[in-house]
Design a protein around this motif. Structure first.
Motif, short mmCIF file in Angstrom:
data_model
loop_
_atom_site.label_atom_id
_atom_site.label_comp_id
_atom_site.label_asym_id
_atom_site.label_seq_id
_atom_site.Cartn_x
_atom_site.Cartn_y
_atom_site.Cartn_z
N ALA A 139 0.83 -1.22 0.00
CA ALA A 139 0.00 0.00 0.00
C ALA A 139 0.86 1.26 0.00
O ALA A 139 0.68 2.15 0.83
CB ALA A 139 -0.95 0.00 1.19
N PHE A 140 1.77 1.33 -0.94
CA PHE A 140 2.66 2.49 -0.98
C PHE A 140 1.85 3.78 -1.11
O PHE A 140 0.94 3.89 -1.94
CB PHE A 140 3.65 2.38 -2.14
CG PHE A 140 4.58 3.56 -2.22
CD1 PHE A 140 5.65 3.66 -1.34
CD2 PHE A 140 4.34 4.58 -3.12
CE1 PHE A 140 6.48 4.77 -1.37
CE2 PHE A 140 5.17 5.69 -3.16
CZ PHE A 140 6.25 5.78 -2.29
N SER A 141 2.23 4.77 -0.31
CA SER A 141 1.50 6.06 -0.33
C SER A 141 2.44 7.25 -0.19
O SER A 141 2.00 8.35 0.10
CB SER A 141 0.46 6.10 0.79
OG SER A 141 1.08 5.97 2.07
N GLY A 142 3.74 7.02 -0.40
CA GLY A 142 4.71 8.08 -0.20
C GLY A 142 4.95 8.93 -1.44
O GLY A 142 4.20 8.89 -2.42
N SER A 143 6.03 9.69 -1.40
CA SER A 143 6.41 10.57 -2.49
C SER A 143 7.16 9.81 -3.57
O SER A 143 7.58 8.65 -3.37
CB SER A 143 7.28 11.71 -1.96
OG SER A 143 8.53 11.19 -1.51
N PHE A 151 0.17 -1.29 -5.14
CA PHE A 151 -0.89 -0.32 -5.39
C PHE A 151 -2.23 -1.05 -5.49
O PHE A 151 -2.31 -2.13 -6.07
CB PHE A 151 -0.64 0.46 -6.68
CG PHE A 151 0.48 1.45 -6.58
CD1 PHE A 151 0.24 2.77 -6.21
CD2 PHE A 151 1.79 1.06 -6.82
CE1 PHE A 151 1.27 3.68 -6.11
CE2 PHE A 151 2.83 1.96 -6.72
CZ PHE A 151 2.57 3.28 -6.35
N GLY A 152 -3.25 -0.43 -4.92
CA GLY A 152 -4.58 -1.04 -4.93
C GLY A 152 -5.67 -0.01 -4.92
O GLY A 152 -5.60 1.02 -5.61
N ASN A 165 -0.23 10.69 -9.39
CA ASN A 165 0.89 11.32 -10.11
C ASN A 165 2.20 10.58 -9.85
O ASN A 165 3.05 10.49 -10.74
CB ASN A 165 1.00 12.79 -9.69
CG ASN A 165 -0.11 13.64 -10.26
OD1 ASN A 165 -0.65 13.33 -11.32
ND2 ASN A 165 -0.46 14.71 -9.58
N VAL A 166 2.37 10.06 -8.64
CA VAL A 166 3.55 9.24 -8.35
C VAL A 166 3.52 7.97 -9.18
O VAL A 166 4.52 7.58 -9.80
CB VAL A 166 3.64 8.91 -6.84
CG1 VAL A 166 4.74 7.89 -6.58
CG2 VAL A 166 3.89 10.18 -6.02
#
Length: 258
Positions: free
Chosen positions: A156-160, A176-177, A190-191
């Motif tokens: 669940a990557f949510s960083g920059s 990613f989900g 955008n990332v």
């Protein structure tokens, strides 16, 4: 495609688990990885993955349940890993990591638990599945120190973008989900657009992290194809291209032939 992170062992699936798995397979979800959260549920998780050829297990101690974990749980995890180290169903150590968003969880204890499990990853030559919330800097530092023989997945990557590239330099895949499907998730989208496809994997985190069309409802692996389509649209490629690439990424990580 492969669901790289779900919790199909949770009781919310007890009444229709087999049906959910069958529907998911019919829609093209070939494999599903069930991530462990605490010692008391490892047996339940293992029984679940042994019930179906498409299910695989990761075993670990989740930081969210830090208060529930006992001092002997690390040694119990080591016993499980020793018992199943050559079993084809065991694919990773996880869900492990750090959660600095929750203020009631002691950071020092979290880091200790996390780094001990990273040592197990080295000892048993297993990838790791990592939970990170407001803790990317510490997790990156711990990973650099650990120098794992195999990398793993940042769930669940949510960083920059910069944080993503730090993980990628360490060989990690980024999960990613549903979170990226929400219209307001423009920063995350955008990332995602900028990342190399060779480091992206798909996940549902079922029954949690629903996509926008499931607001208030249970998530499940059967929604992965639609999530894949939505993320592919964001990136600007076909859903089949994203499905194939993310599947290849996971097959390489876990050494799966098909």
């Amino acid at each position: 495609m492969i669901d790289s992170h779900c919790h199909l062992d949770f009781p919310v699936f007890d009444h229709d688990r087999d049906a959910v798995i069958a529907r998911s397979q019919a829609l093209g979800v070939r494999k599903m990885i069930i991530a462990g959260i605490s010692r008391q549920y490892w047996s339940r998780l293992w029984n679940t993955v042994e019930s179906n050829d498409s299910l695989y297990a990761a075993l670990g101690l989740h930081p969210y349940f830090l208060i529930e974990h006992q001092s002997q749980d690390l040694q119990e995890l080591r016993k499980y890993l020793t018992q199943y180290k050559d079993h084809p169903k065991l694919c990773a150590i996880g869900e492990i990591g750090l959660d600095f968003f929750l203020k009631n969880l002691d950071r020092t204890q979290q880091v200790y638990l996390f780094e001990q499990q990273l040592q197990f990853a080295t000892e048993f030559n297993l990838p790791v599945i990592i939970h990170s919330r407001r803790a990317n800097a510490q997790i990156t530092a711990s990973l650099k120190q650990a120098q794992l023989p195999r990398a793993g997945i940042i769930h669940a990557f949510s960083g920059s973008y910069e944080e993503a590239m730090e993980y990628i330099k360490l060989g990690f895949l980024l999960g990613f989900g549903g979170a990226a499907t929400w219209p307001r998730a423009t920063r995350l989208q955008n990332v995602l657009k900028r990342l190399p496809l060779e480091h992206i994997v798909l996940e549902t985190d079922s029954p949690d992290m629903p996509p926008y069309w499931l607001l208030g409802s249970r998530n499940s692996p059967e929604h992965l194809p639609r999530i894949c389509q939505h993320l592919a649209d964001i990136i600007g490629i076909s859903s089949s291209a994203l499905a194939n690439q993310t599947t290849n990424n996971l097959q390489q990580l876990f050494g799966w032939k098909n």
